[in-house]
Design a protein around this motif. Structure first.
Motif, short mmCIF file in Angstrom:
data_model
loop_
_atom_site.label_atom_id
_atom_site.label_comp_id
_atom_site.label_asym_id
_atom_site.label_seq_id
_atom_site.Cartn_x
_atom_site.Cartn_y
_atom_site.Cartn_z
N GLN A 260 0.50 -11.19 2.47
CA GLN A 260 -0.16 -10.19 3.30
C GLN A 260 0.42 -8.82 3.02
OE1 GLN A 260 -2.26 -10.32 6.43
NE2 GLN A 260 -3.06 -12.11 5.35
N GLU A 262 0.84 -5.00 4.48
CA GLU A 262 0.75 -4.24 5.72
C GLU A 262 1.17 -2.81 5.45
OE1 GLU A 262 2.80 -6.09 8.97
OE2 GLU A 262 1.51 -7.87 8.93
N LYS A 264 1.75 0.98 7.19
CA LYS A 264 1.90 1.68 8.45
C LYS A 264 2.46 3.05 8.12
CE LYS A 264 2.41 1.88 12.99
NZ LYS A 264 1.46 1.59 14.02
N SER A 269 4.22 -2.59 2.85
CA SER A 269 5.06 -3.75 2.56
C SER A 269 4.18 -4.94 2.22
CB SER A 269 5.90 -4.13 3.77
OG SER A 269 6.67 -3.04 4.20
#
Lengths: 352, 140, 315
Positions: A260, A262, A264, A269
């Motif tokens: 996954q 991610e 932000k 990451s």
């Protein structure tokens, strides 16, 4: 064979001493559940408890692990370039790991450390880890480790095997790594080898005799893969499965993961998370097609992988070590022991 | 005001509250700039997961506004919304989220003054609570 | 063998014999003590494997979603309420299920019983309202009533609310003075304390989704946690993601949860996930006078409205 005697009065002192050179992991009770965790400064492994709910596989293969990261800030050097984040691979020791779980680490290694591919995260963690096992004196009712090639006193995958003798442990030093841990902990009282081995053997026989469940696996290899795959029992067997991921998450040998990303703000990451073949999402294609869209297919996959595909591919026994966690924790008590027996006994001629 | 600038997401229904915001704007009424508006077809369209998604992204408060009861463009969307919101707001606060971080209002497209007033009230309350830390997804 | 078991077997095998159903869903003896687990019977012979005891904790309504066959189903009070939910939500037509009602006196809390012995329970026996457990060197005789699950203790619908047959006489319903004491205890905490309460509750969650999957209400073809466009929630062990999952899972049960306790039964980490849903059970009852699954004649609270519903919280 070197055997060290550890007086239990010296145990905590030794553990504390070893903290200077090792990160320690061990079974602790968290909200009433026994799980393997990194030990805090003042926490000690709870030795001799019953089987931990979660296996120690997370020490080498955390449920969520950051594998790559990048900054999206254009003013930074190497921005937008995914890099492996720094992680602590200094020496670690897993204290109180059970023999079947250590055997599971060996099996998982077959997947993460091959001639063609080497998973750097798992391998680095594995290389840093010393496994200080604890023999099982009183096997639980769901323990069928002997049938799966391990056993309550199994040594495969361990660096040290501790045997609990009420007021002291006898520590069988199995590898130089194990010896190094014991000496860092200050455990150096050599025990008389022959007498100790006899004591250990007596206890081993008693523990092995306490395991009454035997699960036949002898004929799995000779079965034709497609016969088992097409066997009629899967449908009814899978009917009551609720398709949660409990069995795979508590399993010490389930190694599948999902990736996954991610993002932000200015950081991004890439993580890997444990995945479970029980979830329909596990095999969902981008096209929308799902080769294992039905529950029965997914349940079959789990057992076929553990008890047939793995066996055929590696010829190293089943991908089950008989710890009994899935038997105990499955909400509907789908029992790998009986499924294994069914598979082992299956003959397509009987059905036709 | 707190160091970090407060952010509030307002889900406004297309037919009433969004119109009110528009009217407030063209009428040059003052209301706090902390509010980011998301136009939705109806307050009934707002799902709890949208509100959680807003908190997750780091907003400090959420405000949902629709037509007055009986005036829904879709006749009854806001009646359903009302029931949903009660249970949702109660459960969120039960879990420990500050009650003052979620607000609801009925504002018709003619009520620009009310819009500006409620906006000030909502902003005031959320600013006084300060930045929100709960249900926020941190960078991994 | 108790009378319930006897009658369940008899009724089930008759149904299968006469071809009135294609299969019967019931409980069978598992491979561990205290495990009576869901099982199916397609023949009268298989129906002889059915049992009934105080370990039939899961909810069988979970298995009838969108089934095409004609199903006989063993239903205690809560299962029957979830069958009503299913019928209301068009997950199965009424005439496709033959409900074999079981008047229930509650299921026991396996964790509390396990904790009584130092080692594993090797044997669990039940005689009427008395339970005998045996470990390696220990034995205890227990009063079943004292070890009921929390949800069973406060259950006021022990008898099936809908049934085609019954396996025994109806039992007396409990009168509970203060059914929401547990929720009130959490409500009484300060905000921060409540936050920490739930944080602690979820600290061991492994996101196996057993709570969701054991729940008869959770039948969406694609759960919000599995959606990717947009992705509502991260998949890892981030505490915000875990909490968001539990909040939304509970919220999806608003006005539908029968407090059957299947979620807690299924949880491998023994998390008290009912702490989330109980608040909704309380609010649905106190605000909308609604108890799910009792009638086919009224629509659930979030599917309907009254113009005079409270506006108090709205500016």
């Amino acid at each position: 064979m070197k055997i060290i005697k550890i007086d239990k009065n010296d145990w905590t002192r030794g553990i504390d001493k070893s903290r200077e050179t090792y990160q320690l992991f061990g079974p602790v009770t968290d909200s009433g559940q026994s799980i393997f965790k990194q030990l805090d400064k003042n926490a000690y492994p709870e030795m001799g408890g019953t089987n931990s709910v979660m296996s120690p596989k997370s020490v080498l293969f955390p449920q969520t692990e950051k594998i790559l990261a990048a900054s999206l800030d254009a003013s930074m050097e190497n921005h937008h370039i995914m890099q492996r984040p720094a992680a602590d691979y200094s020496r670690r020791a897993v204290i109180g790991i059970r023999p079947y779980d250590a055997k599971a680490v060996r099996l998982v290694k077959l997947n993460f450390d091959t001639a063609d591919y080497r998973d750097p995260y798992w391998c680095d963690a594995h290389g840093a880890t010393t496994f200080v096992g604890l023999a099982v004196n009183q096997p639980s009712a769901v323990d069928f480790s002997i049938s799966m090639g391990s056993g309550p006193f199994g040594e495969e995958g361990l660096d040290v095997l501790l045997v609990d003798l009420e007021d002291h442990y006898l520590a069988k030093v199995l590898t130089p790594k194990g010896g190094a841990y014991l000496s860092d902990a200050g455990f150096d009282a050599a025990a008389e080898t022959d007498a100790s081995l006899t004591t250990i053997e007596t206890m081993q026989l008693a523990a092995e005799a306490a395991i009454t469940t035997t699960v036949p696996t002898d004929r799995l290899q000779e079965k034709a893969l497609l016969d088992l795959h097409g066997a009629p029992f899967w449908e009814d067997l899978a009917f009551t499965c609720i398709n949660c991921g409990t069995c795979t998450f508590v399993c010490p040998t389930c190694w599948c993961f999902d990736i996954q990303d991610e993002t932000k703000g200015k950081s991004t990451s890439r993580f890997r998370n444990w995945d479970t073949c029980m979830s329909p999402l596990f095999t969902l294609h981008g096209s929308g097609h799902n080769p294992r869209g039905k529950k029965t297919q997914r349940v079959r996959q789990r057992f076929m992988h553990k008890l047939k595909y793995f066996l055929d591919k590696y010829d190293q026994g089943t991908m089950c070590v008989g710890c009994g966690r899935c038997v105990e924790k499955c909400p509907v008590n789908i029992d790998i022991r009986s499924i294994c027996s069914t598979m082992n006994a299956y003959d397509p001629k009987d059905v036709a | 005001m707190a160091e970090k600038r407060i952010k509030i997401v307002a889900f406004l229904c297309n037919w009433c509250s969004y119109g009110a915001a528009d009217l407030a704007g063209v009428s040059r009424m003052q209301y706090p700039a902390d509010i980011r508006i998301i136009r939705v077809p109806c307050s009934g369209r707002v799902e709890p997961r949208m509100i959680l998604a807003a908190f997750r992204e780091g907003v400090d408060g959420v405000w949902v506004s629709g037509c007055h009861p009986g005036e829904c463009h879709y006749l009854e969307g806001n009646y359903y919304a009302r029931r949903k919101f009660v249970l949702m707001a109660n459960l969120l606060s039960h879990m420990g989220l500050d009650k003052g971080r979620i607000h609801f209002s009925w504002i018709s497209s003619a009520e620009a003054t009310k819009f500006a007033r409620v906006a000030r009230e909502v902003a005031h309350e959320i600013v006084s609570l300060g930045p929100n830390e709960k249900l926020v997804k941190k960078a991994g | 063998m108790n009378n319930y078991t006897k009658n369940i077997r008899k009724i089930s095998s008759n149904l299968l014999e006469d071809g009135r159903v294609d299969l019967v869903l019931g409980f069978k003896r598992g491979t561990l003590p205290m495990a009576s687990v869901p099982g199916i019977a397609r023949t009268p012979e298989e129906a002889q494997g059915f049992v009934w005891d105080t370990n039939c904790r899961l909810n069988l309504a979970n298995y009838i979603t969108d089934q095409k066959e004609k199903i006989g189903i063993i239903a205690k009070g809560c299962d029957s309420r979830n069958i009503v939910n299913h019928i209301m939500e068009n997950k199965i037509p009424r005439d496709q299920v033959y409900i074999i009602g079981v008047p229930c006196t509650g299921m026991v809390d396996k964790n509390r019983i396990r904790a009584l012995l130092d080692d594993e329970i090797k044997e669990f026996k039940e005689e009427g309202e008395v339970i005998l457990i045996r470990g390696a060197g220990q034995e205890r005789v227990l009063d079943k009533e004292a070890y009921l699950r929390d949800n069973c203790k406060i259950c006021t619908h022990r008898n099936p609310v809908i049934h085609d047959d019954l396996v025994g006489a109806l039992v007396k319903e409990q009168k509970i003075e203060d059914p929401f004491r547990d929720v009130a205890a959490i409500e009484a905490m300060e905000g921060e304390e409540r936050w920490n309460h739930f944080e602690g509750l979820l600290s061991n969650c492994i996101r196996c989704y057993a709570c969701r999957n054991a729940c008869p209400l959770c039948y969406c073809p694609a759960c919000f946690v599995d959606e990717s466009k947009p992705q509502w929630i991260g998949k890892g062990q981030d505490p915000t993601d875990i909490r968001t999952f539990h909040f939304l899972r509970a919220y999806h049960c608003a006005g539908r949860c029968t407090d059957c306790g299947a979620c807690e039964e299924a949880c491998p980490m023994d998390i008290q996930v009912r702490d989330f849903t109980r608040k909704l059970v309380k609010d649905s009852f106190e605000i909308y006078g609604w108890e799910p699954g009792l009638t086919l004649d009224r629509r659930p609270p979030l599917e309907t409205f009254k113009p005079e519903d409270s506006d108090k919280f709205i500016k």
